[in-house]
Write a protein that holds these residues in place. Structure first.
Motif, mmCIF file in Angstrom:
data_model
loop_
_atom_site.group_PDB
_atom_site.id
_atom_site.type_symbol
_atom_site.label_atom_id
_atom_site.label_comp_id
_atom_site.label_asym_id
_atom_site.label_seq_id
_atom_site.Cartn_x
_atom_site.Cartn_y
_atom_site.Cartn_z
ATOM 1 N N GLU A 1 1.181 9.831 -5.434
ATOM 2 C CA GLU A 1 1.583 11.209 -5.150
ATOM 3 C C GLU A 1 2.599 11.722 -6.172
ATOM 4 O O GLU A 1 2.505 12.865 -6.640
ATOM 5 C CB GLU A 1 2.153 11.296 -3.736
ATOM 6 C CG GLU A 1 1.089 11.107 -2.656
ATOM 7 C CD GLU A 1 1.667 11.095 -1.258
ATOM 8 O OE1 GLU A 1 2.909 11.149 -1.127
ATOM 9 O OE2 GLU A 1 0.888 11.039 -0.285
ATOM 10 N N ALA B 1 0.817 -1.219 0.000
ATOM 11 C CA ALA B 1 0.000 0.000 0.000
ATOM 12 C C ALA B 1 0.847 1.265 0.000
ATOM 13 O O ALA B 1 0.534 2.229 -0.713
ATOM 14 C CB ALA B 1 -0.950 -0.006 1.196
ATOM 15 N N GLU B 2 1.915 1.277 0.785
ATOM 16 C CA GLU B 2 2.724 2.496 0.846
ATOM 17 C C GLU B 2 3.370 2.810 -0.496
ATOM 18 O O GLU B 2 3.493 3.981 -0.882
ATOM 19 C CB GLU B 2 3.791 2.365 1.942
ATOM 20 C CG GLU B 2 3.216 2.292 3.348
ATOM 21 C CD GLU B 2 2.266 3.446 3.670
ATOM 22 O OE1 GLU B 2 2.577 4.594 3.286
ATOM 23 O OE2 GLU B 2 1.220 3.201 4.296
ATOM 24 N N ALA C 1 -10.851 0.313 1.780
ATOM 25 C CA ALA C 1 -9.725 0.835 2.557
ATOM 26 C C ALA C 1 -8.637 1.382 1.640
ATOM 27 O O ALA C 1 -8.130 2.497 1.855
ATOM 28 C CB ALA C 1 -9.166 -0.255 3.471
ATOM 29 N N LEU C 2 -8.279 0.616 0.600
ATOM 30 C CA LEU C 2 -7.222 1.081 -0.297
ATOM 31 C C LEU C 2 -7.728 2.180 -1.219
ATOM 32 O O LEU C 2 -7.011 3.171 -1.454
ATOM 33 C CB LEU C 2 -6.660 -0.075 -1.117
ATOM 34 C CG LEU C 2 -5.474 0.307 -2.011
ATOM 35 C CD1 LEU C 2 -4.300 0.815 -1.178
ATOM 36 C CD2 LEU C 2 -5.036 -0.868 -2.890
ATOM 37 N N ARG D 1 -7.526 7.693 -3.022
ATOM 38 C CA ARG D 1 -8.337 8.878 -3.275
ATOM 39 C C ARG D 1 -7.739 10.087 -2.546
ATOM 40 O O ARG D 1 -7.645 11.197 -3.110
ATOM 41 C CB ARG D 1 -9.766 8.582 -2.798
ATOM 42 C CG ARG D 1 -10.769 9.673 -2.668
ATOM 43 C CD ARG D 1 -11.187 10.278 -3.968
ATOM 44 N NE ARG D 1 -10.202 11.266 -4.365
ATOM 45 C CZ ARG D 1 -10.059 11.766 -5.573
ATOM 46 N NH1 ARG D 1 -10.826 11.374 -6.545
ATOM 47 N NH2 ARG D 1 -9.143 12.662 -5.839
ATOM 48 N N GLU D 2 -7.305 9.894 -1.314
ATOM 49 C CA GLU D 2 -6.700 10.986 -0.543
ATOM 50 C C GLU D 2 -5.352 11.384 -1.126
ATOM 51 O O GLU D 2 -5.052 12.576 -1.268
ATOM 52 C CB GLU D 2 -6.528 10.559 0.915
ATOM 53 C CG GLU D 2 -5.965 11.650 1.801
ATOM 54 C CD GLU D 2 -5.872 11.239 3.261
ATOM 55 O OE1 GLU D 2 -5.401 12.060 4.066
ATOM 56 O OE2 GLU D 2 -6.269 10.103 3.588
ATOM 57 N N ALA D 3 -4.535 10.394 -1.494
ATOM 58 C CA ALA D 3 -3.208 10.684 -2.040
ATOM 59 C C ALA D 3 -3.291 11.375 -3.398
ATOM 60 O O ALA D 3 -2.400 12.141 -3.770
ATOM 61 C CB ALA D 3 -2.397 9.389 -2.168
ATOM 62 N N SER E 1 -9.905 4.453 -0.661
ATOM 63 C CA SER E 1 -9.999 5.724 0.055
ATOM 64 C C SER E 1 -8.614 6.334 0.292
ATOM 65 O O SER E 1 -8.449 7.562 0.229
ATOM 66 C CB SER E 1 -10.737 5.545 1.379
ATOM 67 O OG SER E 1 -10.031 4.681 2.250
ATOM 68 N N ARG E 2 -7.611 5.493 0.524
ATOM 69 C CA ARG E 2 -6.257 6.014 0.724
ATOM 70 C C ARG E 2 -5.682 6.569 -0.579
ATOM 71 O O ARG E 2 -5.023 7.621 -0.578
ATOM 72 C CB ARG E 2 -5.346 4.921 1.285
ATOM 73 C CG ARG E 2 -5.739 4.471 2.689
ATOM 74 C CD ARG E 2 -4.763 3.438 3.231
ATOM 75 N NE ARG E 2 -3.486 4.050 3.608
ATOM 76 C CZ ARG E 2 -2.404 3.365 3.976
ATOM 77 N NH1 ARG E 2 -2.453 2.030 4.009
ATOM 78 N NH2 ARG E 2 -1.302 3.988 4.313
ATOM 79 N N GLY F 1 -15.251 3.543 -1.108
ATOM 80 C CA GLY F 1 -13.948 4.178 -0.942
ATOM 81 C C GLY F 1 -13.818 5.530 -1.617
ATOM 82 O O GLY F 1 -12.810 6.216 -1.440
ATOM 83 N N LEU G 1 0.680 4.385 -2.690
ATOM 84 C CA LEU G 1 0.409 5.775 -2.317
ATOM 85 C C LEU G 1 1.542 6.697 -2.751
ATOM 86 O O LEU G 1 1.289 7.799 -3.262
ATOM 87 C CB LEU G 1 0.193 5.866 -0.810
ATOM 88 C CG LEU G 1 -0.980 5.047 -0.266
ATOM 89 C CD1 LEU G 1 -1.019 5.118 1.254
ATOM 90 C CD2 LEU G 1 -2.304 5.513 -0.853
#
Length: 253
Positions: A88, A80-81, A117-118, A123-125, A120-121, A156, A84
């Protein structure tokens, strides 16, 4: 203009002209960006590997053609990291849209909560960039699993539901497309739809436009809400618009 030519014009304006070949080069990206600005008007976007986003941004300045790129692609199981960080960087390089593969294998293994979960993350990034959730419907296969994937991606915050990576045996199909469109309609959210892979000719593109018209209404399918992910179909669309015979189909996305 014939009905098929009208469909070709609609489809071209909604096309994500794609090169996700493993051997893609900088020269290929330059050529793709040039092809996207056609004699009949621009495609909606190009869809390319993240490492080429900055180059494409330079080629497409001032054209209005958007840049889409892929993350967690094609397997849907990258850390995941890393996903993300790549999201970015791609946005910083000029990506307007992030096509992310959901963790569809985890969904198949009974962990549906990992999908929203993924998403949404990412989406934020992604910040102001749109996020298209790739469900890999041809692997999920089962209609109930595809619906679960839709539900998770929508929960998400995905901006689009996309059928496929184009990297598996079965990619976009009208059956899967109907499930995705019905999920979007039932959600009531302003979410788009992208069939990807397997759209080879103008008739294929017209069939998805007809499906959108049936389920979502005749004015719904436009670049903000509908995309076609394809590499070879542009040649067929241009031939239709020029009143020429369609070329022989080729293999690939």
């Amino acid at each position: 203009m014939s009905d098929l030519q009208a469909a070709a014009a609609r489809a071209m304006a909604c096309l994500d002209l794609t090169n996700l070949n493993d051997d893609c080069t900088s020269e290929d990206i330059k050529a793709l960006c040039q092809k996207a600005n056609t004699r009949h008007g621009p495609t909606a976007a190009v869809c390319i590997w993240p490492q080429f986003v900055a180059e494409a941004h330079g080629h497409l300045l001032g054209t209005g053609i958007r840049i889409a790129t892929v993350v967690n692609f094609p397997g849907g199981d990258d850390p995941a990291e890393e996903v993300l960080d790549l999201t970015e960087k791609a946005v910083a390089d000029g990506a307007d849209e992030i096509d992310m593969v959901i963790p569809y294998k985890a969904l198949m293994e009974g962990h549906p909560q990992l999908v929203p979960a993924l998403v949404s993350r990412v989406r934020e990034a992604a910040g102001s960039a749109r996020v298209k959730a790739i469900l890999e419907t041809g692997v999920l296969g089962d209609a109930d699993l595809i619906r679960q994937a839709c539900t998770g991606a929508l929960e998400g915050g995905a901006d689009f539901l996309k059928t496929s990576t184009g990297k598996v045996a079965v990619n976009a199909t009208p059956v899967a497309g109907r499930i995705l469109l019905e999920a979007i309609r039932e959600s009531g959210e302003p979410v788009g739809f992208k069939p990807a892979g397997g759209v080879k000719n103008t008739a294929d593109a017209a069939a998805y436009l007809d499906l959108c018209d049936e389920i979502m209404g005749p004015d719904w399918a436009r670049p903000a809400t509908f995309r076609i992910g394809a590499s070879g179909v542009l040649t067929a669309l241009l031939a239709t618009l020029d009143g020429e015979d369609a070329p022989v189909e080729t293999a690939g996305y």
